[in-house]
Design a protein around this motif. Structure first.
Motif, short mmCIF file in Angstrom:
data_model
loop_
_atom_site.label_atom_id
_atom_site.label_comp_id
_atom_site.label_asym_id
_atom_site.label_seq_id
_atom_site.Cartn_x
_atom_site.Cartn_y
_atom_site.Cartn_z
N CYS A 113 0.87 -1.19 0.00
CA CYS A 113 0.00 0.00 0.00
C CYS A 113 0.90 1.23 0.00
CB CYS A 113 -0.91 -0.01 1.22
SG CYS A 113 -1.99 1.43 1.33
N ILE A 114 1.15 1.76 -1.19
CA ILE A 114 2.04 2.91 -1.38
C ILE A 114 1.23 4.01 -2.06
CG2 ILE A 114 4.11 3.73 -2.57
CD1 ILE A 114 5.25 0.90 -2.33
N PHE A 115 1.42 5.25 -1.65
CA PHE A 115 0.63 6.36 -2.20
C PHE A 115 1.45 7.65 -2.18
CE2 PHE A 115 -0.40 5.35 2.19
CZ PHE A 115 -0.06 6.52 2.86
N THR A 116 1.00 8.61 -2.97
CA THR A 116 1.66 9.91 -3.02
C THR A 116 0.79 10.94 -2.29
OG1 THR A 116 0.62 10.43 -5.15
CG2 THR A 116 2.81 9.44 -5.20
N ILE A 117 1.44 11.96 -1.74
CA ILE A 117 0.74 13.10 -1.14
C ILE A 117 1.41 14.36 -1.68
CG2 ILE A 117 0.05 14.29 0.98
CD1 ILE A 117 0.45 11.68 2.50
N ILE A 166 7.44 0.03 -7.72
CA ILE A 166 6.22 0.24 -6.94
C ILE A 166 5.04 0.44 -7.87
CG2 ILE A 166 7.56 1.36 -5.11
CD1 ILE A 166 6.10 4.02 -5.98
N ARG A 167 3.87 0.37 -7.28
CA ARG A 167 2.63 0.68 -7.99
C ARG A 167 1.76 1.47 -7.02
NH1 ARG A 167 0.05 -1.50 -12.51
NH2 ARG A 167 -2.23 -1.34 -12.50
N SER A 168 1.83 2.79 -7.11
CA SER A 168 1.07 3.64 -6.20
C SER A 168 -0.42 3.33 -6.31
CB SER A 168 1.31 5.12 -6.53
OG SER A 168 0.43 5.96 -5.82
N CYS A 169 -1.08 3.21 -5.14
CA CYS A 169 -2.50 2.84 -5.19
C CYS A 169 -3.41 4.05 -5.31
CB CYS A 169 -2.87 2.00 -3.97
SG CYS A 169 -2.81 2.90 -2.40
N THR A 170 -2.89 5.26 -5.01
CA THR A 170 -3.74 6.46 -5.15
C THR A 170 -2.87 7.71 -5.08
OG1 THR A 170 -5.74 7.56 -4.35
CG2 THR A 170 -4.23 6.73 -2.67
N LYS A 171 -3.42 8.79 -5.60
CA LYS A 171 -2.76 10.10 -5.57
C LYS A 171 -3.53 11.01 -4.61
CE LYS A 171 -1.85 14.23 -8.36
NZ LYS A 171 -2.12 14.92 -9.64
N LEU A 172 -3.04 11.14 -3.40
CA LEU A 172 -3.69 12.00 -2.41
C LEU A 172 -3.17 13.43 -2.53
CD1 LEU A 172 -3.51 9.79 0.84
CD2 LEU A 172 -5.43 10.00 -0.77
N SER A 173 -4.04 14.39 -2.31
CA SER A 173 -3.60 15.77 -2.16
C SER A 173 -3.34 16.02 -0.68
CB SER A 173 -4.68 16.74 -2.66
OG SER A 173 -5.82 16.66 -1.81
N TYR A 174 -2.71 17.14 -0.37
CA TYR A 174 -2.52 17.49 1.04
C TYR A 174 -3.88 17.63 1.74
CZ TYR A 174 2.49 18.30 0.55
OH TYR A 174 3.84 18.13 0.35
N GLU A 175 -4.87 18.11 1.00
CA GLU A 175 -6.20 18.26 1.60
C GLU A 175 -6.80 16.91 1.94
OE1 GLU A 175 -5.00 21.86 -0.38
OE2 GLU A 175 -5.14 19.83 -1.18
N HIS A 176 -6.64 15.92 1.05
CA HIS A 176 -7.14 14.57 1.34
C HIS A 176 -6.49 14.02 2.61
CE1 HIS A 176 -7.87 14.23 -3.24
NE2 HIS A 176 -9.02 14.47 -2.64
N ALA A 177 -5.15 14.11 2.67
CA ALA A 177 -4.44 13.58 3.83
C ALA A 177 -4.82 14.33 5.10
CB ALA A 177 -2.93 13.67 3.60
#
Length: 761
Positions: free
Chosen positions: A257-261, A365-376
């Motif tokens: 479970c890897i994601f970007t912020i 890796i395979r990022s599961c989602t692209k979060l914004s700072y607002e999402h996080a």
């Protein structure tokens, strides 16, 4: 469309690179600080509204402080105001004797003579306006026009009439508002005027694109299209897929479970995070960075142009990329639900942030989602609420919203402990106000702006970027003690710091400047959380940023004394930049060193002297980039004042002179000088009360039957100001509102909701 600061480094080093290293300040400015100039952690004083390495970027009154602090900066007056009077205050004890032997040392003006120019660094290009020479009967009038640069530090330039538009001599007024670029060709030692060539007509002054092109050209930013030779270095068979042999060479993390912020508008996603709960209550935390060096072969045309550009340049409305967009936004960018090549640092951490184990290596890796700072941030603020999927971006089917939410909360918990420990260990952070703009979709003009708020989600990312950068710094320095590319932040300039200490003593402020940690403690503990205290802290933080030096890249073999390797703001012995290779070439070099340290490749064939030259170039381009960011922010703010002004705000007095005073405009984070001769005053009087400067204003009554109103201006006064456009394109001034005048917004709104800024670099 809200444009947030993507330009900032997520690892702010602490102070603000306005002339501070990013690590000092928070980064992620909206790229807009009358920046300035932010990025990752370096003392980030990169605020856009003053970038953060400490170049000069503090709005229009960068150089103005109080009489008592005047030594901190050169009191530069705005053009056109010199005669009007805001003379620099003289010390009451100034000697009139011409004999320097009787003067105290601090009163002496040191002077020097340039004897040789080792390297020309200025682009020798300037933007400005064409004028006819005043003396129509002179020989010069028949051969030259006068180029008047917008930057007052650049000399006026004679340009041959043959370079000018054909009808310029007969219709000069047609070009009065046309912006030109001129290059200096020669400047004789005995002349006040340089000789130059007109390079280009940019368009109408005051319009966004001509002004932006002028800024980029002046600071030597290469914004041309990438050549066919460079583009040939990119993968040609698209869509590109990872070669099968890479799977055997790398650790496969695609099921994790890897994601970007990132900022919501970001398209160049350098970094991703992961956090796996272990059976013993600890966590496996990963920082996964785009493996840009895989796509940039050493010595290739692509490598050379990236090395020359050295950094992406973030403007308010666009980005000038370091690498072709195919790499920046597609092949390297860690876009969700796509297999990506990465370089990872993975730790086993306790909930308190103690490192139990550490691993470096190449991964997929395979990022599961692209979060914004607002999402996080919404996840952090709602730890027990199940966030509806409609409020989040798409998540890959292999993972759930709850899984991502849990990982964010665990990362947040560890990050808080890391941050607490970092500041307990003596780190410093000087946050400066940064602006984010709302742009009109059709015209691109600014519709509004607000101070960018630096929140827990930003801090979460920053802590792990800092941790990765520090870990990699130690790894490459252990492997290559003479060839490691590191980043150091020298301590503050002694004289300027002493002047600030003296100023604080005069003002009765119990500040401790003995170390970075002591200063940080003073700033965080001395002030309350009421409006006045927050404003005073903002002003003092701004003053403290001025003695700070810039953080710089260097080769470890070029410095003999390891004590000089230290990073003052972060208060650590070794630091580097590893986490943003898509937009910083220094990080690409560090990736290559790390690959060598891990046995993936041979050590790059580069001597310490050569690596130091690359480091110097990265420093130069980074400084230019920060200044360009500041100017871009300044451009958009000036346009906002022109289109939507006048703008009202509370401001706090930063410095008092005998015919003017400097203020920090709290709603917008800009600094301006208010001139007495621009106000409807009957008189004004300057004096020192003890050691504190004081300016008494006597206002002309609006009604002849009324008595004149007196207003006393001292440092840390809260006043009400109006920002209004001037007749000159993109110039605006600040005037004081008459005491008792109605019309300001609610005082709480004037501060803007965010006095907390973005990450340090």
């Amino acid at each position: 469309m809200v444009i947030k600061p993507e330009s900032n480094d997520k690892e702010t080093e602490g102070a603000y690179e306005s002339d501070l290293p990013e690590e000092l300040c928070g980064s992620q400015l909206p790229q807009q600080s009358l920046k300035g100039y932010n990025d990752s952690p370096d003392v980030i004083i990169e605020a856009q509204f003053d970038d953060s390495d400490s170049e000069d970027g503090h709005g229009n009154t960068q150089n103005a402080l109080v009489d008592g602090v005047k030594k901190l900066s050169v009191c530069v007056q705005e053009k056109g105001k010199e005669d009007a009077g805001a003379p620099v205050i003289k010390d009451e004890n100034t000697f009139t004797s011409q004999d320097s032997r009787v003067l105290p040392e601090k009163s002496l003006q040191r002077s020097a003579k340039v004897v040789y120019i080792l390297e020309k660094k200025h682009s020798r290009a300037a933007t400005g306006f064409l004028k006819l020479l005043a003396d129509k009967n002179s020989e010069l009038f028949r051969k030259y026009a006068l180029f008047s640069p917008s930057d007052h530090r650049v000399p006026r330039i004679y340009v041959p009439l043959k370079d000018c538009p054909q009808d310029f001599v007969t219709r000069p007024k047609d070009y009065a508002n046309t912006l030109f670029i001129c290059r200096i060709m020669d400047w004789k030692e005995d002349s006040n005027f340089a000789l130059g060539q007109l390079a280009k007509s940019l368009g109408q002054a005051g319009e966004i694109e001509p002004e932006t092109e002028g800024i980029l050209t002046e600071y030597g930013v290469d914004f041309s299209d990438f050549s066919s030779e460079v583009l040939e270095c990119l993968p040609q068979g698209l869509p590109w897929t990872i070669p099968p042999e890479e799977f055997s060479r790398r650790r496969d993390l695609r099921k994790d479970c890897i994601f970007t912020i990132d900022p919501s508008t970001a398209r160049d996603l350098d970094d991703a995070l992961s956090c796996k709960s272990l059976a013993d209550g600890n966590f496996e935390v990963g920082v996964h960075i785009a493996d840009v060096s895989y796509f940039v072969p050493e010595g290739s045309s692509l490598d050379k142009v990236a090395a020359e550009r050295a950094t992406s340049v973030y403007l308010v409305q666009k980005v000038v990329p370091m690498l072709p967009r195919l790499l920046c936004e597609e092949l390297c960018s860690l876009n969700p639900m796509t297999d990506k090549l990465t370089f990872s640092v993975i730790w086993t951490l306790t909930p308190k942030g103690k490192i139990l184990a550490e691993w470096f290596g190449r991964t997929i890796i395979r990022s599961c989602t692209k979060l914004s700072y607002e999402h996080a941030q919404s996840m952090i603020e709602s730890p027990t609420r199940r966030i509806p999927e409609r409020e989040l971006p798409a998540i890959s089917p292999e993972h759930t919203c709850d899984e991502v939410h849990r990982a964010v909360l665990n990362l947040h918990g560890v990050a808080k402990e890391l941050r607490r420990q970092r500041f307990a260990d003596g780190a410093l952070r000087l946050d400066q106000l940064k602006l984010a703009f709302t742009l009109d979709h059709e015209t691109g003009l600014p519709q509004g702006c607000h101070v960018y708020e630096y929140r827990d989600s930003n801090k979460l990312v920053e802590e792990f970027m800092l941790l990765a950068n520090m870990a990699v710094a130690h790894k490459i320095h252990r492997a290559f003690p003479e060839q490691a590319l590191l980043r150091r932040h020298p301590p503050p300039q002694t004289k300027m710091l002493n002047d600030l200490v003296e100023f604080c003593d005069q003002m009765g402020l119990p500040m401790d400047f003995s170390s970075a940690g002591a200063l940080n403690k003073s700033l965080t503990e001395m002030f309350g959380d009421d409006k006045y205290s927050l404003a005073r802290k903002e002003v003092l933080t701004n003053m403290c940023s001025r003695p700070m030096q810039m953080a710089v890249y260097f080769c470890s073999g070029a410095l003999r004394d390891p004590a000089q390797f230290r990073h003052y703001a972060l208060n650590v012995p070794l630091y580097t930049h590893f986490t943003s290779p898509i937009r910083r070439f220094a990080d690409v070099l560090v990736h290559r060193l790390l690959a060598s340290a891990l046995g993936y490749r041979e050590l790059p064939d580069v001597e310490p002297d050569s690596l130091q030259k690359q480091a110097d170039h990265c420093n130069d381009r980074r400084m230019a980039s920060k200044r360009v960011q500041e100017l871009s922010t300044g451009l958009f703010f000036a346009i906002l004042v022109r289109e939507s002004g006048p703008l009202e705000s509370e401001a706090m007095v930063m410095g008092v002179l005998n015919q003017a005073f400097d203020v920090l405009v709290l709603r917008y984070g800009v600094q301006k000088r208010v001139y007495c001769n621009m106000l409807p005053l009957r008189s004004h009087h300057f004096q020192k009360v003890g050691k504190k400067p004081e300016l008494t204003l006597v206002w002309e009554p609006e009604d002849l039957e009324q008595e004149p109103v007196q207003q006393v201006i001292t440092i840390f006064n809260l006043v009400e100001v109006v920002l209004q456009a001037e007749a000159t394109a993109l110039k605006y001034s600040a005037v004081l509102k008459r005491p008792g005048t109605e019309g300001l917004l609610d005082p709480q709104d004037q501060l803007g909701c965010g006095n907390h800024k973005e990450e340090q670099d």
